[in-house]
Design a protein around this motif. Sequence first.
Motif, PDB file in Angstrom:
ATOM      1  N   THR A   7       0.805  -1.230   0.000  1.00 39.76           N
ATOM      2  CA  THR A   7       0.000   0.000   0.000  1.00 39.76           C
ATOM      3  C   THR A   7       0.833   1.272   0.000  1.00 39.76           C
ATOM      4  O   THR A   7       0.314   2.352   0.272  1.00 39.76           O
ATOM      5  N   TYR A  17       2.821   4.084   3.773  1.00 41.21           N
ATOM      6  CA  TYR A  17       2.664   5.435   4.316  1.00 41.21           C
ATOM      7  C   TYR A  17       2.031   5.421   5.700  1.00 41.21           C
ATOM      8  O   TYR A  17       1.177   4.587   5.997  1.00 41.21           O
ATOM      9  N   TYR A  74      -4.553   4.074   1.438  1.00 38.64           N
ATOM     10  CA  TYR A  74      -4.504   3.339   0.175  1.00 38.64           C
ATOM     11  C   TYR A  74      -4.841   1.858   0.309  1.00 38.64           C
ATOM     12  O   TYR A  74      -4.585   1.088  -0.603  1.00 38.64           O
ATOM     13  N   PHE A 118      -6.521   0.335  -2.507  1.00 40.85           N
ATOM     14  CA  PHE A 118      -5.826   0.291  -3.790  1.00 40.85           C
ATOM     15  C   PHE A 118      -4.622  -0.664  -3.745  1.00 40.85           C
ATOM     16  O   PHE A 118      -3.732  -0.588  -4.582  1.00 40.85           O
ATOM     17  N   ALA A 119      -4.600  -1.547  -2.745  1.00 48.60           N
ATOM     18  CA  ALA A 119      -3.410  -2.379  -2.516  1.00 48.60           C
ATOM     19  C   ALA A 119      -3.002  -3.169  -3.758  1.00 48.60           C
ATOM     20  O   ALA A 119      -3.849  -3.648  -4.507  1.00 48.60           O
ATOM     21  N   LYS A 120      -1.683  -3.285  -3.956  1.00 45.53           N
ATOM     22  CA  LYS A 120      -1.170  -4.093  -5.064  1.00 45.53           C
ATOM     23  C   LYS A 120      -1.148  -5.565  -4.680  1.00 45.53           C
ATOM     24  O   LYS A 120      -1.350  -6.422  -5.524  1.00 45.53           O
ATOM     25  N   LEU A 180       7.594   2.428  -7.387  1.00 40.84           N
ATOM     26  CA  LEU A 180       6.688   3.514  -6.970  1.00 40.84           C
ATOM     27  C   LEU A 180       6.113   4.194  -8.205  1.00 40.84           C
ATOM     28  O   LEU A 180       4.920   4.429  -8.302  1.00 40.84           O
ATOM     29  N   ILE A 181       7.005   4.547  -9.118  1.00 43.84           N
ATOM     30  CA  ILE A 181       6.498   5.063 -10.387  1.00 43.84           C
ATOM     31  C   ILE A 181       6.900   4.072 -11.467  1.00 43.84           C
ATOM     32  O   ILE A 181       7.891   3.350 -11.332  1.00 43.84           O
ATOM     33  N   GLU A 182       6.138   4.046 -12.519  1.00 40.63           N
ATOM     34  CA  GLU A 182       6.399   3.069 -13.567  1.00 40.63           C
ATOM     35  C   GLU A 182       7.285   3.695 -14.617  1.00 40.63           C
ATOM     36  O   GLU A 182       7.082   4.836 -15.006  1.00 40.63           O
ATOM     37  N   PHE A 191       4.579   2.367 -19.468  1.00 41.58           N
ATOM     38  CA  PHE A 191       3.195   1.936 -19.384  1.00 41.58           C
ATOM     39  C   PHE A 191       2.894   1.063 -20.593  1.00 41.58           C
ATOM     40  O   PHE A 191       3.307   1.395 -21.687  1.00 41.58           O
ATOM     41  N   ILE A 212       4.834  11.383 -13.280  1.00 39.59           N
ATOM     42  CA  ILE A 212       4.874  12.567 -12.434  1.00 39.59           C
ATOM     43  C   ILE A 212       6.320  12.799 -11.993  1.00 39.59           C
ATOM     44  O   ILE A 212       7.098  11.864 -11.849  1.00 39.59           O
ATOM     45  N   LEU A 237       9.021  16.378  -7.186  1.00 40.00           N
ATOM     46  CA  LEU A 237       7.874  16.843  -6.401  1.00 40.00           C
ATOM     47  C   LEU A 237       7.518  15.822  -5.324  1.00 40.00           C
ATOM     48  O   LEU A 237       7.207  16.184  -4.184  1.00 40.00           O
ATOM     49  N   ILE A 238       7.568  14.530  -5.699  1.00 39.52           N
ATOM     50  CA  ILE A 238       7.262  13.480  -4.725  1.00 39.52           C
ATOM     51  C   ILE A 238       8.278  13.531  -3.585  1.00 39.52           C
ATOM     52  O   ILE A 238       7.941  13.417  -2.408  1.00 39.52           O
ATOM     53  N   TYR A 285      -3.836   8.940  -8.678  1.00 39.01           N
ATOM     54  CA  TYR A 285      -2.895   7.953  -9.214  1.00 39.01           C
ATOM     55  C   TYR A 285      -3.067   6.611  -8.504  1.00 39.01           C
ATOM     56  O   TYR A 285      -2.935   5.565  -9.108  1.00 39.01           O
ATOM     57  N   ALA A 286      -3.351   6.682  -7.208  1.00 36.88           N
ATOM     58  CA  ALA A 286      -3.473   5.447  -6.430  1.00 36.88           C
ATOM     59  C   ALA A 286      -4.574   4.558  -6.980  1.00 36.88           C
ATOM     60  O   ALA A 286      -4.491   3.330  -6.895  1.00 36.88           O
ATOM     61  N   ARG A 288      -3.189   2.198  -8.974  1.00 35.39           N
ATOM     62  CA  ARG A 288      -2.153   1.478  -8.226  1.00 35.39           C
ATOM     63  C   ARG A 288      -0.761   2.074  -8.404  1.00 35.39           C
ATOM     64  O   ARG A 288       0.241   1.378  -8.325  1.00 35.39           O
ATOM     65  N   VAL A 289      -0.697   3.363  -8.699  1.00 36.71           N
ATOM     66  CA  VAL A 289       0.577   4.071  -8.574  1.00 36.71           C
ATOM     67  C   VAL A 289       0.469   4.789  -7.241  1.00 36.71           C
ATOM     68  O   VAL A 289      -0.251   5.777  -7.103  1.00 36.71           O
ATOM     69  N   LEU A 290       1.159   4.216  -6.230  1.00 34.76           N
ATOM     70  CA  LEU A 290       0.874   4.621  -4.844  1.00 34.76           C
ATOM     71  C   LEU A 290       1.776   5.768  -4.393  1.00 34.76           C
ATOM     72  O   LEU A 290       2.687   5.595  -3.586  1.00 34.76           O
ATOM     73  N   PRO A 330       2.960   9.156  -2.466  1.00 33.08           N
ATOM     74  CA  PRO A 330       2.721   9.569  -1.075  1.00 33.08           C
ATOM     75  C   PRO A 330       1.417  10.376  -0.968  1.00 33.08           C
ATOM     76  O   PRO A 330       1.221  11.323  -1.726  1.00 33.08           O
ATOM     77  N   PHE A 386       0.277  12.642   0.725  1.00 32.90           N
ATOM     78  CA  PHE A 386       0.362  13.864   1.542  1.00 32.90           C
ATOM     79  C   PHE A 386       0.238  15.124   0.703  1.00 32.90           C
ATOM     80  O   PHE A 386       0.491  16.220   1.184  1.00 32.90           O
ATOM     81  N   ALA A 402       1.032  20.625  -5.029  1.00 33.04           N
ATOM     82  CA  ALA A 402       2.329  20.016  -4.715  1.00 33.04           C
ATOM     83  C   ALA A 402       2.771  19.029  -5.785  1.00 33.04           C
ATOM     84  O   ALA A 402       3.955  18.870  -6.032  1.00 33.04           O
ATOM     85  N   TYR A 403       1.835  18.355  -6.436  1.00 34.08           N
ATOM     86  CA  TYR A 403       2.202  17.373  -7.461  1.00 34.08           C
ATOM     87  C   TYR A 403       1.952  17.873  -8.882  1.00 34.08           C
ATOM     88  O   TYR A 403       2.032  17.103  -9.828  1.00 34.08           O
TER      89      TYR A 403
END
Lengths: 852, 241
Positions: free
Chosen positions: A455, A458, A463, A466-468, A738-740, A743, A755, A759-760, B56-57, B60-62, B64, B66, B199-200
């Motif tokens: 998840t 965090y 989430y 939305f769990a993987k 975390l990010i792909e 795609f 993204i 920023l993350i 995004y979540a 399933r692009v998790l 943060p 916040f 922020a994003y």
Amino acid sequence: MRKRKTQAPRALLPPLFADWFAARGWTPRNHQLELLAHAQAGESTLLVAPTGAGKTLAGFLPSLVELAAQAAAPRNAPGGPGLHTLYISPLKALAVDVARNLELPAAEMNLHLRIETRTGDTSASKRQRQRRDPPQILLTTPEQLALLLASPDSQFLFATLRRVVLDELHAMVTSKRGDLLALDLARLRTIAPGMSATGLSATVRDHDELRRYLVAQDGSGSQMAALVTAPPGAAADLSMLDTRERLPWSGHGAAHAIGEIYEQIKHATTALVFVNTRAQAEGIFQQLWRINDDNLPIALHHGSLDASQRRRVEEAMAQGLLRAVVCTSTLDLGIDWGAVDLVINIGAPKGASRLAQRIGRANHRLDEPSRAILVPSNRFEVLECRAAIDAANEGAQDTPPARRGALDVLCQHILGMACAAPFSAHALHAEISSAEPYSALDRASFDAALDFVATGGYALRTYDRFAKIRQNSEGLWRISNPAVAQAYRMNVGTIVEADMLKVRLVQGRASKAAASGPTYTGPLRRGGRVLGEIEEYFLETLAPGDTFLFGGEILALQGIVENEALVSRARGDTPKVPSYAGGKFPLSTYLAARVRALLSNPKLWKSLPAQVAEWLELQRARSVLPGAGDLLVETFPRGGRNYLVAYPFEGRLAHQTLGMLLTRRMERLGLMPMGFVANEYALAIWSVADVGARLRNGLVSLDGLFAQDMLGDDLEEWLEESALMKRTFRQCAVISGLIERRFPGKEKSGRQVTISTDLIYDVLRRHQPDHILLRAAREDAAVGLLDLARLAQMLARVQGHIVHKDLARISPLAVPVMLEIGREPVYGEAQDEILAEAAAMLVAEASGSVGP
Amino acid sequence: MTGARISIATLRAATAPQEIVIAGVSLTADASGVLFLDSERLLIVADLHLEKGSSYARRRVLLPPFDTAATLGHLARAIARYNPARVIALGDSFHDRAAAERMGDQDRASLRALQAGRDWIWIAGNHDPLPPAALGGTAQDEIRIGALTFRHEPRAGACYGEIAGHLHPVARVVTASGSLRRRCFASDGERCIMPAFGAYAGGLNLRDVAFAPLFPARAPQAHVLGRQRVYAIAHAQCHAD
């Protein structure tokens, strides 16, 4: 009871094999038989042998012997015989090459074996068939193995596995690829408990680390594979180019020696010309062709070039069509060229082991010495070359120490295992800690990684839906949706290049004028040929119309459209030289210590070229020589600025980090630093305040300036804004999933979809500073782009041993780093100052005080 | 590189508080990315993209989770600085239509606290054509105040007095000391495209073709967000990515 002999039991080479050796006029070598004996006893083994010692045949001999026996025995098992041996190579091309070489003995002995490769180039239908009906010997790469292990077929596919052969193991274990491979090896042991592993390696500093890597660990560190070492080959014939020209003070171009390098190539059959960066490769290649009056076939090979072009060069090389190849570390490993009789290493060798590897690329015959010539491109590199030659002649090694398994790789692997089959957290943790790089992984860190995969890990638990991956009713973790497995397959692997842009050749159009005026770069015509790929951050330093060297041509940047850099061929012969850093290595700590020792002992200078010895004499007269255990700091005024030059010899990365932290501290002390540059040996900082005078008057102390606590708060504060840290974080974000990175079906628009990880990073740092990905990024930074570990060691070493020399003018030793000013980017807390400077330009322009 | 030496006095002049004049109206450009119109005690903020992370979540692009808290935190600081009587959120305040429902209780409370005691206007954006009724404030497609028109998506062609968002302008500034990519206001004195505040929220380079039709007569100046203040930088000094 008699003490058990450590010697290997005598191997039985079946008559079929003995005859085959005899028919070719060969005798099996001792290490080949020893390895066979260990394998027949079911033991995992590390074979350490120099290039040309028949390492590959040794690695496969046990499998061939077993498979021959199986073929002779009546078959009782239904279906195919299944996968017997898996071979893993760091290079796709090497896997293909080894498969070819293996076909020959298999055919000559009539073994009727299916030997196949599986790489990114293998067709989808062949891959599918390989999963249903595997060959007996499969040759592949770590990434392909990870993919196979993450498939639900993995249990069926690997259940019959008897042996895994890991080639060029010394090169794989030093990276995150090695972490992934170690995890996959642990999984193979679970699926096929009777399997053994064979590692093939060049000589390394510590064999035990590799021996542990090959077998399951229990935390004690005493589990080790057997060791077989082949006798070393003939001593290399190593020399430094004794140039007739004047040695440059700085730079890496080696332009002064091009004529002499060309002469050497002319007198060799085939030469490999090694350089450290792609930029150098481009430069040397162009300069060689400029004087290539004999039209010698000289080619270029580096990692940015298009794969098909690289393959053409490799094929031409294998066929003996080339007289020389200018290459980067992409040719450090692998394919046996045979005919190479000369290695020329341009620039600093950076490490004793790296040099030994490169020398080994010449003459793959053990009885003849390899011939290698080192060409220093500046005066400091002369010292480094001398130290490296001495180290090589002594057989000293300085391969990096074993790594701790990276957390981002762990996250990727956990997801892969969920894609294969539901797992129990307890069992997976046990399996993972049997892998050497993860043998110290505590359960809490494993659980954090598991939570991240599920998840996001965090503190704010929003989430869950939305769990993987989720726990089923039996408590086993499984993927929540088939799309998760698909995403995993698109993102597998640990190699994250900096954002790469394709370089595509189009018709020329843009000019410098168009770029600076208020016109917009409209759509450019597309559709030209792709020349290769280049790092995005290199292109950031260029404006449309700027020229650079790439693939041996001078190109002009036209513009960037989506993920492509559009270029045209440019006229003229003075390109803006590419400074892209691909393949830069830091100077090894070991070699740095040897260089310091050489510097501090004038008796050893006899082995140096006269002009270098004179330079050092001059330093001794004007200032002082850095002692072997000291840190020399010089201060002097020059051109209205005050300079501080330190000589830590710890490599460019550590010096850059030191420069960042030191200037922060000087800022606080009111010394008003303005900027700094770093090279491999030294660091130069210039400031408004007269630092020399303050040191003299005791207002500032060097021990205070270089105190280790700069790695505390100062570091934390700086990291927050550091572009290097953000780049490190980006890699962790991609590898962990975390990010792909891609795609399905959307590869082209990836740059727009993804993204920004910057920023993350900013958000995560503020809201959950202990998140596992930040931990992963910090651990990477310690050994990666920031080289913190090395900086910390240096600061500890020099406390109380800092020698200050306050000078009236620049010292001879300071000249090389001072010359880097203006050539290398200047570092500092530039951020808003850049904006202020640009804004001031606008004001100045408006008030008419400067021209546009 | 140009060899121009820049005096301390010139540097000072370039670091004075940043005003942007649009259609003759003078506004304060804040380093956080908001505009403030003193005469109306009006604060304008564009492209908050709340709940982008959780959007995004869903795929399933998790990321943060916040970002909403971070964005509202930044906005709270800007509001505390100017104490506006009215706030205009210039569209794309929510990343998608379901964003408001996904907002956490704490974030809702923060938003309510920001709205207390002032008018709050949600301008409709392409991401949030129907701003949520449940979260307070009033929804409008666009709003006109004096010479200024506030809407989400800028109109093509010259548009005197328009203040819009949507494009997320960023400038890449290159000088002898290095290169930076930062969010910016883009303005030619007639209209202004505001930087995204979320922020994003990503950015689109000022040199992108999308900006060309908005400034047909002359290229816009970039008012680039620094750490403490905004810097006016000539278009010629902003580079393509």
